[in-house]
Design an enzyme around this catalytic site. Structure first.
Site, mmCIF file in Angstrom:
data_model
loop_
_atom_site.group_PDB
_atom_site.id
_atom_site.type_symbol
_atom_site.label_atom_id
_atom_site.label_comp_id
_atom_site.label_asym_id
_atom_site.label_seq_id
_atom_site.Cartn_x
_atom_site.Cartn_y
_atom_site.Cartn_z
ATOM 1 N N ARG A 173 0.770 -1.446 0.219
ATOM 2 C CA ARG A 173 0.066 -0.024 0.034
ATOM 3 C C ARG A 173 1.074 1.331 0.077
ATOM 4 N NH1 ARG A 173 -2.684 -1.076 6.057
ATOM 5 N NH2 ARG A 173 -0.692 -0.389 7.295
ATOM 6 N N THR A 175 2.789 4.259 1.126
ATOM 7 C CA THR A 175 3.558 4.575 2.398
ATOM 8 C C THR A 175 4.299 5.977 2.594
ATOM 9 O OG1 THR A 175 5.604 3.929 1.441
ATOM 10 C CG2 THR A 175 4.581 2.050 2.293
ATOM 11 N N TRP A 186 12.557 3.952 -10.787
ATOM 12 C CA TRP A 186 11.944 3.737 -12.149
ATOM 13 C C TRP A 186 12.682 4.224 -13.552
ATOM 14 C CZ3 TRP A 186 8.773 -0.244 -12.618
ATOM 15 C CH2 TRP A 186 8.045 -0.542 -11.467
ATOM 16 N N HIS A 242 4.692 -1.582 -13.378
ATOM 17 C CA HIS A 242 4.756 -0.412 -12.856
ATOM 18 C C HIS A 242 2.943 -0.043 -12.751
ATOM 19 C CE1 HIS A 242 6.440 3.873 -12.858
ATOM 20 N NE2 HIS A 242 6.091 3.517 -12.017
ATOM 21 N N ARG A 274 -2.496 9.151 -12.567
ATOM 22 C CA ARG A 274 -1.648 8.153 -13.172
ATOM 23 C C ARG A 274 -2.299 7.585 -14.418
ATOM 24 N NH1 ARG A 274 2.435 6.956 -9.583
ATOM 25 N NH2 ARG A 274 2.271 7.479 -7.452
ATOM 26 N N CYS A 381 12.454 2.529 0.697
ATOM 27 C CA CYS A 381 11.292 2.231 1.375
ATOM 28 C C CYS A 381 11.034 0.711 1.734
ATOM 29 C CB CYS A 381 9.912 2.701 1.019
ATOM 30 S SG CYS A 381 8.362 1.959 1.817
ATOM 31 N N CYS A 384 8.046 -1.184 0.229
ATOM 32 C CA CYS A 384 8.209 -1.038 -1.057
ATOM 33 C C CYS A 384 9.288 -2.154 -1.718
ATOM 34 C CB CYS A 384 8.338 0.184 -1.653
ATOM 35 S SG CYS A 384 7.409 1.607 -0.866
#
Length: 480
Positions: A173, A175, A186, A242, A274, A381, A384
């Site tokens: 989720r 963060t 990315w 992604h 997005r 993270c 993540c």
């Protein structure tokens, strides 16, 4: 418990709030399949069964090393937010069968039998006086042969830095991890590992650190369509990965963080930012279509790997015989359902033609994805990083399966012979859980009625995979 179904209704006003901006339909590129067939198959046949299996002990406990240093650049700091943290399991929380099994592929008895057989055949039969150094070298060669088939890095489960994590208690989720460091991850993946010349600018979000114009986007897609089908497929897989991550972050967003409550829910604005066609200069729908393509690749891998799991010696071993057998039967049922899909992706269209050129292209793509899996150790993270490592490993395992057809077909009928194709427990857990990510997006994007046009289906069932533990988490936070 009934599936949790969320329908976000967008009214017709002619604005971004009224468009069915995320609707995806029709045929997909580079494959003989359409969105509607996938929607029906996923929602009605596959999703409920898979979600139940992923809640079992074998699939919820994932061993991972989150302390590996970034191999490409210096990570100056790690995310200090509480939601970035990952809570590892204490030893007594993990079933003994999972902790004790070295191979984690077969029953404990079968593992011991295989080990003794292997030692007798490959060491004792050659020369009983082999030195420890030679024995170690032989083991290293076997390890090298196994790694040569992999498309991703697999953490060393014997490393003291590797720990078991309960995936149900550490859900994927949002963060709060964002900014230049997240962008660097990315950007490195797309710019350095997707076979794209630096002179070709890829389409990105209009409000991101770098922004491309419409002409640059047209140039990019003109370049992409000029590439071989293998490189186009590779880019679409990464884009689909992604997109899946972004969908889940939008669906499980921290909406309220006050002293008396922490409320998680759907952030529609984040999702539109997005995936809305206008807000993303036409990129959003393309990303969602790539998510469907990713689904097809993983689905095909599950269908092809069925013979491996059908081996009598294979166990989803936790030490609880009855549960293990029930879960194996459940897994086989899911794989049979996956095999029944009528419009599978045809992987034989990849790496065809000249044998030497095809072998080199396959190795180039394998190394590129291997590199992407290493980039996951650069994510600042930890939560993540956990889900990034799991999902790249799951996709890498799917690619390994797709291009191991001969080894799978040659699987021995008897447990006395060691199969040339193998999956360890990490690969099995990541394969099914990664596919569970794509499945739980539940791609039901459709139009309902003229007054309620644009039912946003991305969040249908997104939460169900953690429904047993979400309330418990909220109560723990409130109590603290």
């Amino acid at each position: 418990m009934k599936p949790v179904v969320f329908l976000l209704l967008l009214q017709v006003t002619g604005s971004a709030h009224s468009r069915c901006f995320c609707q995806v339909k029709g045929d997909l590129d580079d494959c003989d399949c359409d969105v509607e067939t996938i929607d029906s198959f996923n929602n009605h046949q596959l999703f409920p069964k898979l979600q139940t299996l992923l809640e079992s002990d074998y699939f919820r406990f994932y061993k991972v090393n989150l302390n590996k240093p970034c191999p490409f650049w210096k990570v100056t700091s790690h995310c200090g937010l509480s939601d970035c943290a990952v809570k590892p399991c204490s030893p007594n929380e993990v079933p003994e069968g999972i902790r004790a099994s070295s191979h984690n592929k077969y029953s404990k008895a079968a593992n011991e039998e295989l080990e003794e057989c292997e030692q007798a055949k490959h060491l004792g039969a050659v020369d009983v006086s082999l030195s420890d150094e030679t024995r170690e070298a032989l083991l290293d060669w076997n390890k090298h042969d196994d790694e040569a088939e992999r498309f991703c890095v697999v953490d060393d489960e014997e490393s003291p830095d590797s720990q078991y994590v309960d995936l149900l208690l550490n859900p994927e989720r949002y963060t709060g991890y964002k900014g230049p460091e997240a962008w660097q991850i990315w950007n490195s993946i797309y710019e350095e590992n997707c076979f794209k010349p630096f002179t070709i600018k890829r389409p990105v979000l209009p409000n991101s650190f770098q922004c491309t114009s419409g002409s640059e986007a047209r140039t990019f897609y003109s370049w992409l369509e000029g590439q071989c089908v293998e490189k186009r497929a590779f880019y679409r897989l990464i884009s689909g990965l992604h997109a899946s991550i972004n969908v889940h972050l939008s669906a499980r967003y921290l909406l309220d963080d006050s002293w008396y409550q922490r409320k998680w829910g759907h952030n529609v604005s984040e999702f539109k930012q997005r995936f809305d066609s206008e807000l993303t200069a036409g990129e959003g729908p393309k990303r969602l279509r790539n998510l469907y393509f990713l689904y097809l690749i993983e689905l095909r891998a599950l269908a092809k790997v069925l013979p491996f799991f059908q081996q009598p010696s294979f166990r989803l071993y936790t030490g609880r015989a009855e549960e293990d057998q029930n879960h194996k039967e459940m897994l086989l049922d899911i794989l049979q359902v996956a095999r029944s899909f009528p419009l599978h992706f045809d992987e034989t269209s990849l790496f065809a033609g000249d044998e030497k050129e095809a072998a080199k292209l396959k190795e180039d793509i394998r190394l590129a994805f291997l590199n992407i899996s290493r980039i996951m150790d650069c994510v600042g993270c930890f939560k993540c990083r956990l889900w990034g490592k799991l999902q790249t490993q799951g996709l890498g395992t799917a690619l390994k399966i797709l291009f191991s057809e001969r080894q799978i077909e040659a699987l021995p009928k008897s447990s006395e012979n060691r199969p040339s194709f193998q999956l360890n427990r990490q690969e099995i857990v990541s394969l099914l859980n990664a596919f569970g990510r794509w499945v739980s997006v539940n791609f039901r994007l459709k139009t309902t009625c003229p007054l309620l046009i644009g039912v946003l289906g991305f969040c249908v069932n997104v939460f169900q995979d953690f429904h047993k533990h979400q309330r418990a988490e909220e109560l723990q936070v409130a109590a603290s």
